[in-house]
Design an enzyme around this catalytic site. Structure first.
Site, PDB file in Angstrom:
ATOM      1  N   GLU A 168      52.757  28.951  71.831  1.00  0.00           N
ATOM      2  CA  GLU A 168      51.195  29.120  71.936  1.00  0.00           C
ATOM      3  C   GLU A 168      50.697  28.178  71.607  1.00  0.00           C
ATOM      4  O   GLU A 168      50.965  29.045  69.587  1.00  0.00           O
ATOM      5  CB  GLU A 168      51.131  30.721  71.761  1.00  0.00           C
ATOM      6  CG  GLU A 168      49.334  31.065  72.399  1.00  0.00           C
ATOM      7  CD  GLU A 168      48.764  32.419  71.747  1.00  0.00           C
ATOM      8  OE1 GLU A 168      50.095  32.883  72.122  1.00  0.00           O
ATOM      9  OE2 GLU A 168      48.260  32.633  71.754  1.00  0.00           O
ATOM     10  N   LYS A 218      49.406  42.754  68.991  1.00  0.00           N
ATOM     11  CA  LYS A 218      50.158  41.875  69.700  1.00  0.00           C
ATOM     12  C   LYS A 218      49.469  41.067  68.932  1.00  0.00           C
ATOM     13  O   LYS A 218      50.470  39.333  68.360  1.00  0.00           O
ATOM     14  CB  LYS A 218      49.415  41.259  71.116  1.00  0.00           C
ATOM     15  CG  LYS A 218      50.635  39.984  71.296  1.00  0.00           C
ATOM     16  CD  LYS A 218      49.779  38.987  71.644  1.00  0.00           C
ATOM     17  CE  LYS A 218      50.354  37.914  72.760  1.00  0.00           C
ATOM     18  NZ  LYS A 218      49.986  36.472  72.165  1.00  0.00           N
ATOM     19  N   ASP A 267      67.037  38.855  66.400  1.00  0.00           N
ATOM     20  CA  ASP A 267      66.700  39.752  67.454  1.00  0.00           C
ATOM     21  C   ASP A 267      65.024  39.975  67.688  1.00  0.00           C
ATOM     22  O   ASP A 267      64.861  41.160  67.368  1.00  0.00           O
ATOM     23  CB  ASP A 267      67.636  40.985  66.654  1.00  0.00           C
ATOM     24  CG  ASP A 267      66.641  41.499  68.708  1.00  0.00           C
ATOM     25  OD1 ASP A 267      66.366  41.930  69.489  1.00  0.00           O
ATOM     26  OD2 ASP A 267      67.830  42.618  68.721  1.00  0.00           O
ATOM     27  N   HIS A 284      39.267  28.329  71.594  1.00  0.00           N
ATOM     28  CA  HIS A 284      40.685  27.585  71.876  1.00  0.00           C
ATOM     29  C   HIS A 284      40.233  26.754  72.497  1.00  0.00           C
ATOM     30  O   HIS A 284      40.882  25.443  72.253  1.00  0.00           O
ATOM     31  CB  HIS A 284      41.556  28.454  72.835  1.00  0.00           C
ATOM     32  CG  HIS A 284      42.042  28.895  72.868  1.00  0.00           C
ATOM     33  ND1 HIS A 284      43.411  28.941  72.145  1.00  0.00           N
ATOM     34  CD2 HIS A 284      42.791  30.510  72.653  1.00  0.00           C
ATOM     35  CE1 HIS A 284      44.529  29.400  72.513  1.00  0.00           C
ATOM     36  NE2 HIS A 284      43.867  31.033  72.392  1.00  0.00           N
TER      37      HIS A 284
END
Ligand code: PEP
Ligand code: MN
Length: 758
Positions: free
Chosen positions: A419, A596, A612, A709
């Protein structure tokens, strides 16, 4: 061993009984008198008393051992080395002995010693004088080479073992080496053995290429009879049938010496097979069979080696070997370099090539990392060993986030993520936080949780009470299954017993295991499997799952920071971030997105460092949901000068072990981040998460995410990277407005979530 039978014995029945003990026998043609059978050497080792107990056996005649000194040789040995270190053979970890086949130049010896020390090797091994099959081959650099070896060993705090090829060199070798090697071709050079023995040193005795095990042991007896203090038998392959390997490595001989004779034995897979691609698996096999030491040849550039180049390990393969042997290796490469910094001016404006050069220069990167940065990627053979059905490798960008300072130390933070804007966001937020001293944090000890499930336990509550009384015993049992971890000061630290369902007799034992610098999944699974049957023998019931929990509540990392409003872009933005944080605290819909944004940073570092990340995600979200509501992992509050951010979450990550570290890119990233172990890494990863969280909230509180963005996409290569990250379309003000118009009981989010899903 000769076995004499009773006169009335049934010889066939006796032979059958002996066969049951693992003994191969052959009748001796004795003529008149009692029947006698001879035990063949390839029989199992069986106590005389067990043979005497066989019906029909009258007597057992054993030969006096021809090598009593070898038989009495201790398995454990402390080698005091001239470099001021002690090397303990026979301990929980195999001793890595490594170096070049031959000392070729001062620089080559120094470079090799650096590699050996960094890989966790304990003894440097190299030949000054070389025995060579052809008189025209390079035969070593003699006493000059010996001086290079001795000096490099002292500099790197390694012991030194080197070969005396004839009696002529013994004095010189004995003066500088901590251990003298007797080579394969000299194993039965008895005059040499006696002279080496007379030095009173410890000896590494290679097995002759055509020698039987008895002959090898007898050679050891020669050494000990003449004064050698200790002998390490080294299996290096014998003449074999097949040309695919240079010699035939006799793993059975290693097992035999270790398991039936309790003798110290080393494995030399380099000479044993002659090809570097088989050295790591054969070394593992040797250790599994009982080798206390692994001897390998390594060269900084095997293509240039003057002897035994094809079998010399490359530097990355040496690292792979160290990891395969579980040596506490990589940490040494993680020591901060004198000029280490996470600040590089105009880094984002440079070319990729220039960035690599800058890092190599300023961070004093190892040749291995520099080489990997040039070529990148993952060799397909390594990939093929990592997962199943491999058909290729897959690329993602590796970046570094700048400006991080955590607990007063700089860290360049490697990130692998698809991203755009996460790396820029992390760097920018870290720069703002740096102005007020950077991130602060700490991680608890690396205590993982293993769960062992029992069902149908009768009177389960009482069984739970009884088990709690035996917690110390369970803890001991757990530690018995991981002696190597215990030897490193780790191991099971606590035990819990939880009764989850009285009717079903469902009881769970929690084992809390300090796994040190490992992620620890395999360790705790081993412990759980070992403990389960014993506990079952105490409480009955059926054993269920034996597996780690991905909610390791005793492996928690905490980070916090302060940010001045002026660095954030003003009071209005500081207010906006605090309001956004409050929104997440009262609404699981927002908390999910908030978290997130944290995991954007943590996961990117996790991927770069071979961790992991599924375990990290599982732990983070489970932790976020532990209270009555799913909530944010971090909170931001206003202070007089700006903002205070704080965050806590479980992070099961490791810096040693794990197949992922076979990945050279991970090793390079580990060197870049410069941490000294798992706890420090957890703190740095959490700081990265708090940074991306801050950047996302700041962007949302300001211009909104889409605008940022778009700007980043539109002006790639522009002077100021945009500070945006995360997803979500609405500005924070609009989102908070949504809360304001929510039903009166604004805290009833579980209900709201259900409604939303309906
Ligand atoms: C060596 O160790 O470099 C060597 C020559 O080995 P070997 O004696 O086992 O052939
Ligand atoms: Mn060699």
């Amino acid at each position: 061993m000769v076995i004499v039978l009773r006169h009335d014995a049934d010889a066939r029945a006796v032979a059958a009984a002996l066969q049951g003990l693992g003994l191969w026998t052959r009748p001796l043609d004795g003529g008149p008198g009692p029947v006698m059978v001879e035990v063949q050497p390839h029989s199992a080792t069986v106590a005389v008393a067990a043979v005497l107990a066989v019906a029909g056996v009258a007597q057992v005649r054993t030969r006096r051992s021809p090598h009593p000194r070898v038989d009495a040789l201790p398995n454990r040995y402390l080698l005091a080395c001239a470099a001021g270190v002690e090397v303990e053979f026979g301990g929980p970890l195999p001793i890595l002995i490594a170096g070049p086949c031959a000392a070729e130049s001062e620089a080559q010896v120094e470079a090799t010693a650096t590699l050996v020390a960094a890989a966790g090797g304990r003894l440097l091994r190299g030949g000054a004088w070389k025995p060579r099959t052809s008189p025209y081959s390079f035969a070593g650099t003699g006493s000059t080479g010996l001086d290079w070896l001795a000096a490099a060993a002292r500099r790197h705090r390694l012991g030194l073992v080197t070969e005396a090829v004839s009696e002529l060199q013994i004095d010189a070798v004995a003066a500088l080496a901590d251990m003298i090697q007797v080579g394969s071709r000299n194993m039965q050079n008895f005059a040499l053995l006696q002279a080496v023995g007379r030095t009173g040193k410890a000896v590494l005795l290679k097995r002759g290429r055509g020698a039987t095990i008895e002959e090898w042991l007898m050679a050891g007896e020669h050494l000990l009879a003449h004064g050698a203090t200790w002998v390490l038998f080294c299996e290096r392959g014998v003449v074999g049938l097949d040309p695919h390997t240079r010699n035939q490595l006799d793993i059975a001989a290693v097992a035999l010496l270790h398991h039936t004779r309790a003798l110290p034995v080393a494995i030399d897979p380099s000479h044993g097979c002659g090809r570097r691609d088989l050295v790591v698996p054969l070394a593992r096999a040797g250790v599994a069979a009982g080798a206390t030491a692994v001897l390998v040849e390594v060269h900084p550039d095997p293509a240039l080696a003057q002897s035994d180049g094809p079998q010399a390990l490359t530097p990355p393969l040496l690292t792979e070997l160290a990891l395969a042997l579980g040596l506490p290796a990589v940490e040494q490469r993680l020591v901060p370099k004198p000029h280490y910094t996470s600040r590089f001016k105009d880094f984002y404006q440079r070319s990729v090539e220039d960035r690599r050069r800058t890092l190599a220069r300023h961070l004093d990167l190892t040749p291995e990392t520099q080489a990997w940065l040039r070529t990148g990627g993952l060799p397909v053979e390594v990939a093929d060993r990592m997962t199943e059905n491999v058909i290729g490798t897959f690329g993602l960008p590796l970046s570094v986030a700048l400006n991080f300072r955590v607990n007063g130390r700089d860290h360049l933070v490697p990130m692998v993520v698809e991203e755009p804007s996460i790396v820029a966001a992390a760097s920018n937020a870290a720069r703002m936080v740096r102005a007020t001293g950077g991130f602060r944090g700490d991680a608890t000890a690396s205590v993982m949780t293993a769960q062992v499930q029992f069902d149908h336990v009768a009177d389960v509550e009482h069984a739970g009470v009884r088990l709690r009384e035996r917690r110390a015993e369970i803890q001991q049992l757990a530690n018995d299954s991981i002696p190597r971890m215990v030897a490193r000061g780790c191991g099971c630290v606590d035990v819990d017993v939880r009764v989850l369902d009285v009717e079903a007799g469902l009881l769970v034992v929690h084992l809390y295991v300090d796994v040190g610098d490992a992620m620890g999944a395999n360790v705790v699974d081993t412990v759980a499997e070992h403990v389960a049957p014993v506990v079952q023998s105490w409480v009955g019931g059926d054993i269920g799952l034996r597996i780690l929990s991905n909610l390791p509540l005793r492996r928690i990392v905490h980070v916090e920071c302060d940010v001045g409003a002026e660095f954030l872009g003003g009071e209005r933005l500081a207010d906006g971030v605090a309001r956004a944080s409050r929104f997440a605290e009262v609404d699981p819909f927002r908390a999910a997105t908030h978290n997130k944004g944290i995991l954007n940073g943590i996961d990117a570092v996790a991927v770069a460092l071979g961790q992991d990340w599924r375990a990290i995600e599982a732990g983070a979200h489970a932790y976020a949901g532990l209270g009555s509501d799913y909530g944010p992992l971090s909170t931001w509050t206003r202070t007089a000068t700006g903002l205070h951010g704080t965050m806590e979450l479980p992070l099961a990550i490791g810096t040693v072990g794990g197949s992922t570290q076979a990945n050279p890119g991970v090793r390079a990233a580990m060197e870049l981040v410069c941490i000294d172990g798992a706890r420090q890494l957890a703190t740095v990863m959490a700081a990265a998460g708090l940074a991306t969280n801050l950047a996302a909230l700041r962007a949302l509180a300001g211009e909104g995410i889409q605008q940022g963005h778009m700007r980043l996409h539109a002006r790639k290569g522009a002077v100021q990277p945009a500070v945006v990250v995360g997803s979500g379309l609405a500005s924070v003000d609009a989102a908070i407005a949504g809360v304001a118009s929510a039903p009166e009981d604004g805290r009833n989010h579980k209900g709201a979530a259900r409604d939303g899903a309906a």
